[in-house]
Design an enzyme around this catalytic site. Structure first.
Site, short mmCIF file in Angstrom:
data_model
loop_
_atom_site.label_atom_id
_atom_site.label_comp_id
_atom_site.label_asym_id
_atom_site.label_seq_id
_atom_site.Cartn_x
_atom_site.Cartn_y
_atom_site.Cartn_z
N HIS A 111 -11.45 -42.12 -71.84
CA HIS A 111 -10.00 -42.30 -71.78
C HIS A 111 -9.47 -41.94 -70.39
O HIS A 111 -9.92 -40.98 -69.77
CB HIS A 111 -9.30 -41.36 -72.77
CG HIS A 111 -9.41 -41.74 -74.19
ND1 HIS A 111 -10.60 -41.66 -74.90
CD2 HIS A 111 -8.46 -42.16 -75.08
CE1 HIS A 111 -10.36 -42.03 -76.17
NE2 HIS A 111 -9.08 -42.34 -76.30
N ASN A 142 -17.01 -36.71 -68.69
CA ASN A 142 -15.96 -36.91 -69.68
C ASN A 142 -15.79 -35.72 -70.60
O ASN A 142 -14.68 -35.21 -70.79
CB ASN A 142 -16.29 -38.17 -70.50
CG ASN A 142 -15.26 -38.49 -71.55
OD1 ASN A 142 -14.07 -38.27 -71.35
ND2 ASN A 142 -15.72 -39.00 -72.68
N GLU A 245 -5.48 -40.61 -51.58
CA GLU A 245 -4.86 -41.78 -50.97
C GLU A 245 -5.83 -42.48 -50.02
O GLU A 245 -5.95 -43.71 -50.01
CB GLU A 245 -3.59 -41.39 -50.21
CG GLU A 245 -2.39 -41.15 -51.08
CD GLU A 245 -1.11 -41.01 -50.28
OE1 GLU A 245 -0.04 -41.35 -50.82
OE2 GLU A 245 -1.19 -40.56 -49.11
N PHE A 252 1.06 -42.40 -53.27
CA PHE A 252 1.60 -41.61 -54.36
C PHE A 252 2.96 -40.99 -54.00
O PHE A 252 3.31 -40.86 -52.83
CB PHE A 252 0.62 -40.51 -54.75
CG PHE A 252 -0.70 -41.04 -55.21
CD1 PHE A 252 -0.85 -41.60 -56.47
CD2 PHE A 252 -1.81 -41.02 -54.37
CE1 PHE A 252 -2.07 -42.11 -56.90
CE2 PHE A 252 -3.03 -41.52 -54.78
CZ PHE A 252 -3.17 -42.06 -56.05
#
Length: 272
Positions: A111, A142, A245, A252
């Site tokens: 997810h 995860n 970035e 952002f």
């Protein structure tokens, strides 16, 4: 495959009219890749899933990034639905990733917006099981490292905070439980990312959130290799938003004043 340019785009009006300046908006902090809900934006397609927003990459079969907000009302007692399914809102002509696309690959259906962040209702929790919210994620990455940061973020909310989260991945080639580097799964239709990152902006629970973000606002940023040998302590992967970035090419905090954003992007969190 690029979509038919004449294909109608579902939810275009809803996404393009989505207020990004309202408190608790999933896109309050900005649109990092300037994604658009347009059929010509196959690799940077903006989608509003109500409980989170995302930029979908049809060429990779994964999101570029997912953005959402967590407040106390999002955390309830709803059980995990586990109803993984294809996203019916993807355009005709795009490959539709299925739950079985990850079977026996050595990678989790990872997810971006976690199930645990959306437990206020069945519909909220179910939304997180769309395959457009998934990446092929190394199991230890995860289930240990990312789980740790997810649990920590929810604990902040339960302690009187609200958080804005942006999560994504980049690169190609990860190492799952089967060993060795894997670049793609599902016959090449789904790219396995090399890195997975997350940015968490922490505020005291309140109103007029944009006006309350200042140079002292806490920002947690991590960037982890998508490898099964990863350390379980997420704190070891803390970095700056500026470094994310550079790695992604995204921008952002575009909704925040440039002066404040410049300070926040340089921060490397060191709190426990």
């Amino acid at each position: 495959m690029q979509p038919d340019q004449t294909e109608s785009t579902p939810n275009v009006l809803a996404v393009n009219s989505l207020s990004t300046s309202a408190d608790d908006s999933n896109l309050l902090l900005g649109n990092p890749s300037d994604a658009k809900a347009s059929s010509v934006e196959g690799n940077n397609y903006l989608m509003d899933k109500t409980y989170f927003a995302l930029s979908y990459n049809s060429g990779k079969g994964t999101p570029n990034w997912v953005s959402w907000h967590i407040q106390s009302s999002d955390l309830g007692t709803t059980d995990r639905s586990d109803d993984f399914r294809s996203d019916a809102d993807l355009l005709s002509g795009w490959y539709n990733v299925k739950p079985g696309s990850y079977t026996n690959t050595g990678f989790d259906k990872g997810h971006n917006c976690p199930s645990g962040d959306r437990t206020s209702s069945k519909s909220a929790n179910s939304s997180t099981f769309l395959m457009s919210n998934m990446i092929p994620q190394a199991p230890y990455n995860n289930q240990q490292t990312w789980k740790g940061l997810e649990d920590y973020s929810r604990a902040l909310v339960k302690d009187g905070k609200e958080v804005y989260v942006i999560c994504g991945s980049y690169g190609k080639g990860g190492t799952g439980k089967n060993g060795g580097t894997t670049n793609t799964i599902d016959g090449g239709n789904v790219t396995v990312p090399a890195n997975v990152w997350k940015i968490v902006v922490v505020l005291a629970d309140g109103k007029k959130d944009l006006t309350r973000i200042d140079k002292d606002t806490r920002v947690i940023a991590i960037n982890t290799p998508n490898q099964n040998s990863i350390d379980k302590d997420w704190k070891k992967y803390r970095t700056s938003v500026a470094d994310i970035e550079k790695a992604t090419g995204y921008k952002f905090f575009t909704s925040v004043s440039s002066t404040i954003a410049a300070v926040l992007k340089k921060k490397v969190d060191n709190l426990n």
